[in-house]
Each structure stands twice: as structure tokens, then as C-alpha cells.
Design a protein around this motif. Structure first.
Motif, PDB file in Angstrom:
ATOM      1  N   GLU A  67      -2.638   5.198   6.439  1.00 52.70           N
ATOM      2  CA  GLU A  67      -2.914   6.036   5.263  1.00 52.70           C
ATOM      3  C   GLU A  67      -1.813   7.078   5.077  1.00 52.70           C
ATOM      4  OE1 GLU A  67      -5.651   5.443   3.288  1.00 52.70           O
ATOM      5  OE2 GLU A  67      -5.935   3.728   4.626  1.00 52.70           O
ATOM      6  N   ALA A  68      -1.203   7.478   6.189  1.00 47.14           N
ATOM      7  CA  ALA A  68      -0.140   8.487   6.141  1.00 47.14           C
ATOM      8  C   ALA A  68       0.588   8.506   7.477  1.00 47.14           C
ATOM      9  CB  ALA A  68      -0.704   9.871   5.829  1.00 47.14           C
ATOM     10  N   GLN A 123      -1.431  -1.332   7.257  1.00 40.35           N
ATOM     11  CA  GLN A 123      -0.706  -0.140   6.817  1.00 40.35           C
ATOM     12  C   GLN A 123      -1.509   1.137   7.076  1.00 40.35           C
ATOM     13  OE1 GLN A 123       2.335  -0.434   5.951  1.00 40.35           O
ATOM     14  NE2 GLN A 123       2.464  -2.633   5.528  1.00 40.35           N
ATOM     15  N   LYS A 135       0.856  -1.179   0.000  1.00 38.24           N
ATOM     16  CA  LYS A 135       0.000   0.000   0.000  1.00 38.24           C
ATOM     17  C   LYS A 135       0.890   1.225   0.000  1.00 38.24           C
ATOM     18  CE  LYS A 135      -3.631   2.146   2.788  1.00 38.24           C
ATOM     19  NZ  LYS A 135      -4.472   1.968   3.994  1.00 38.24           N
ATOM     20  N   ASN A 136       0.599   2.125  -0.891  1.00 40.06           N
ATOM     21  CA  ASN A 136       1.409   3.335  -0.974  1.00 40.06           C
ATOM     22  C   ASN A 136       0.871   4.403  -0.033  1.00 40.06           C
ATOM     23  OD1 ASN A 136       3.068   2.263  -3.015  1.00 40.06           O
ATOM     24  ND2 ASN A 136       1.592   2.824  -4.591  1.00 40.06           N
ATOM     25  N   TYR A 137       1.748   4.992   0.748  1.00 41.41           N
ATOM     26  CA  TYR A 137       1.368   6.114   1.597  1.00 41.41           C
ATOM     27  C   TYR A 137       2.597   6.982   1.815  1.00 41.41           C
ATOM     28  CZ  TYR A 137       3.251   3.017   5.265  1.00 41.41           C
ATOM     29  OH  TYR A 137       4.049   2.173   6.008  1.00 41.41           O
ATOM     30  N   LYS A 138       2.369   8.195   2.245  1.00 43.08           N
ATOM     31  CA  LYS A 138       3.470   9.145   2.384  1.00 43.08           C
ATOM     32  C   LYS A 138       3.899   9.315   3.835  1.00 43.08           C
ATOM     33  CE  LYS A 138       2.848  12.005  -1.742  1.00 43.08           C
ATOM     34  NZ  LYS A 138       2.670  13.387  -2.264  1.00 43.08           N
ATOM     35  N   TYR A 163      -4.367  17.658   5.121  1.00 42.52           N
ATOM     36  CA  TYR A 163      -4.650  16.233   4.971  1.00 42.52           C
ATOM     37  C   TYR A 163      -5.984  15.861   5.623  1.00 42.52           C
ATOM     38  CZ  TYR A 163      -4.338  11.195   5.438  1.00 42.52           C
ATOM     39  OH  TYR A 163      -4.628   9.855   5.385  1.00 42.52           O
TER      40      TYR A 163
END
Length: 363
Positions: free
Chosen positions: A163-164, A161, A13-16, A30
């Protein structure tokens, strides 16, 4: 003859990860990405005492209902009773699948919050706001969540995971020195398993009396987080390379349990565990100077005289670690600085000797 259907899933999962000093504007922007007018916050007692007005002023610009649950200090916050209370709190206030949960605190708060978020309605949005050095460089990254059990640490949990992640070093301004040292162990770990130059950079910061400056530590924090991020990206579910992040931890988890999860902090236990792991590495042929770690010994003021001196019994306890396979202890050791590997223990004698060595250093 039978038919089959292939099911393809992705746990990635991509998150920053956001880093900086005072990320209020970024966090506020955000928060407005959520349609819900309600949010939950799980925050530890120290954070609520020192920073409640800070994060409330930011989050309340978006969320009309901000429900805050206080997580007890220390490892007792990662227990079944606290998990139960947190779940009752979230369900009692009304939660939907789009209701975000903000974890604001150290590693204990993050681990507990992740497990709560993962298990509420089979998953609600989780946002990490780590407030300790340890959480910024380690526990808030990678999606591990869970609570402790009497059998061992972190045995009940899941991969979930966020979200940020917002690593705001402003929070480090109020961090007690003991907590800096607690997180320092994970930074040193990255130096041992990946980038030995980190040890020199840490020494430089300590020599210039910048131990409590979040801004000064920001480059090392980002570098450490990048190392973990790169490793986790290759191995989300700890099937291979991610195990390297456990350097020293198999010893450490026994030390923590021996101390009833209250006598020794996670960082103290990891520091002693890494020294035991270096000794074990050298017994198997490596040539690593213990001074790489011992140069920081005075910071820890650590004594292990309260844990069992029965090295055979301590080694046996390692078999309850969640990374054991077929009742074989799996240790992360070093071929040389920056070059880790996983060793499956068949003969435990050298492990017992490693325990003896560590106990003698910290007697």
C-alpha cells in the motif's frame, strides 16, 4: 458455436514511495488512514534490538493492538518453517482483511512479510518500511514476495504490491558496514544496466568518507529507486523489461545456494555474479571494462573458494532458476554500459568460462 466473455484485470497498483530522514510524522499520519485498531509488525531481530521503541511510539498512536513477530536474521528467515510460524502468529492473534501488516527490516523481512500478507485471507494491507540500503533501492519496490526452497532461491512466492513504502534513511545510521556493502551491489547494478554515472557518484561518496551517512546517500537511493520504479511500471509481472533487474542474479542465486544461504550475502553473490555476467557479455561481443566493477572489490573482501569448482555443475544448477524457459538458461547481459538484453543460452560453454573467470577473481 460458443459464447465468450472477456475479463479485463489489472495487476498495476498505484502507491507512494516516501523518502527522507525521520519519517515519523508521515508514518503516523498514514497509520491513521486505517480504521482497524489492530496491526501486525514483522521485524527482524536487528531492527527490534535497535529501533523497536522508535516505530512502536509512532504506530501505537493509532493501533491499540500492535502484534510484533520477530524474523530471524539472514536467509533462514525466508524458509517454510518461519513462514509457518508467522502465519500461525497472525491467524492466532486474529486478523481481518483490513488489518495492516508492517514489514520493518531488510530484504528477507520484506520478502517474507509480503508473502504472509498476500496469503492471509487472500490479501491484507502491506506497508514496507525498509531499513537497509538493499531494501530501500530494490526489494521493497515492485511487489515481489516469497521464500526459498531447497531446489533454489525465491521459488515459492507471489507478486503482491504494498500500500505504501516508507524509506527512512534514519534507520541506516545503525546499519553495519557489511550491510551497506550488501546493498551497494544493487546500486551498482543500476549503474551497469541504466545509469553509468551512478558508479562515479558512489565513488565520490566513498572518497569523502560518507559511507555511513544516510542523508548523504539519499539522492542515490532515490535515483536507484526511481530506475526500478520506472522499469516495474512498464512490466509488473516480469514478462519483459523487468528481467533486466536480474543482471548478475542468475549467477548469484547459484552462489547463494552453494553457500547454503549463509556463507555469502545476497549482495556479495550479486557482485560476483555481475562480474561473471560482464565477462559473458564481452565473450558475445561487448567491450565493457571490468574495472567498472572491480574498482569496488576491496569493499567486499570476498572469496568463493568454498563453492564448487565444477563449472559444468554450476552451470547446470542455473537451470533451476525460476526464469528458465524450456530448460534454457536466460541471462541478462550488456551490449554496452547501460544497455541490457536477455540472452537465451544454447551453448553453455561460454557460461562455464564465465564461471571460471569469476572463481579465479575471487579465489
Amino acid at each position: 458455436m460458443s459464447d465468450s466473455i472477456s475479463v479485463q484485470t489489472s495487476t498495476a497498483k498505484n502507491y507512494k514511495l516516501h523518502f527522507g530522514f525521520d519519517l515519523s510524522e508521515e508514518l503516523e499520519k498514514y497509520a491513521h488512514s486505517y480504521s482497524s485498531n489492530k496491526a501486525f509488525v514483522l521485524a527482524d531481530a536487528f531492527v527490534l534490538e535497535h529501533h523497536r521503541s522508535h516505530f512502536e511510539s509512532v504506530l501505537e498512536t493509532k493501533f491499540e493492538e500492535l502484534h510484533i513477530f520477530e524474523v530471524p536474521r539472514g536467509e533462514k528467515g525466508k524458509s517454510f518453517p518461519v513462514y509457518q510460524k508467522a502465519v500461525d502468529f497472525v491467524l492466532g492473534k486474529g486478523v481481518e482483511r483490513g488489518t495492516p501488516l508492517f514489514a520493518i527490516g531488510g530484504g528477507v523481512t520484506g520478502d517474507l512479510s509480503g508473502f504472509v500478507a498476500a496469503t492471509m485471507l487472500r490479501g491484507i494491507p502491506l506497508i514496507h518500511i525498509p531499513t537497509t540500503l538493499l531494501a530501500m533501492v530494490d526489494s521493497s519496490i515492485g511487489g515481489k514476495s516469497g521464500i526459498n526452497h531447497s531446489v533454489g532461491k525465491n521459488l515459492v512466492g507471489s507478486f503482491y504490491q504494498p500500500e505504501a513504502v516508507f524509506a527512512d534513511v534514519k534507520y541506516l545510521e545503525t546499519l553495519p558496514e557489511k550491510e551497506w556493502v550488501n546493498g551497494l551491489s544493487e546500486v551498482l547494478k543500476y549503474g551497469m544496466i541504466h545509469s553509468p554515472e551512478i558508479l562515479e557518484q558512489v565513488n565520490s561518496l566513498l572518497d569523502s568518507n560518507q559511507f555511513n551517512s544516510g542523508k548523504a546517500w539519499l539522492p542515490i537511493i532515490q535515483k536507484s529507486a526511481q530506475i526500478k520504479t520506472d522499469i516495474v511500471a512498464e512490466d509488473v509481472l516480469e514478462a519483459g523489461k523487468r528481467a533486466f533487474l536480474n543482471f548478475g542474479h542468475t549467477f548469484a542465486h547459484v552462489i547463494e545456494r552453494e553457500g547454503g544461504y549463509s556463507e555469502y550475502s545476497h549482495g556479495e553473490a550479486v557482485y560476483a555474479g555481475m562480474i561473471a555476467a560482464v565477462y559473458a557479455s564481452n565473450k558475445l561481443g561487448a567491450k565493457i571494462e571490468l574495472s567498472n566493477l572491480l574498482q569496488f572489490k576491496s569493499l567486499y573482501n570476498l572469496s568463493l573458494h568454498k563453492i564448487s569448482s565444477d563449472t559444468e555443475q554450476l552451470t547446470e544448477q542455473m537451470k533451476s532458476d525460476k526464469k528458465v524457459k524450456d530448460e534454457q538458461i536466460q541471462l541478462v547481459l550488456l551490449k554496452k554500459m547501460g544497455s541490457p538484453y536477455v540472452y537465451k543460452v544454447s551453448d553453455t560453454e561460454f557460461v562455464e568460462r564465465s564461471w571460471h573467470h569469476a572463481l579465479k577473481i575471487f579465489e
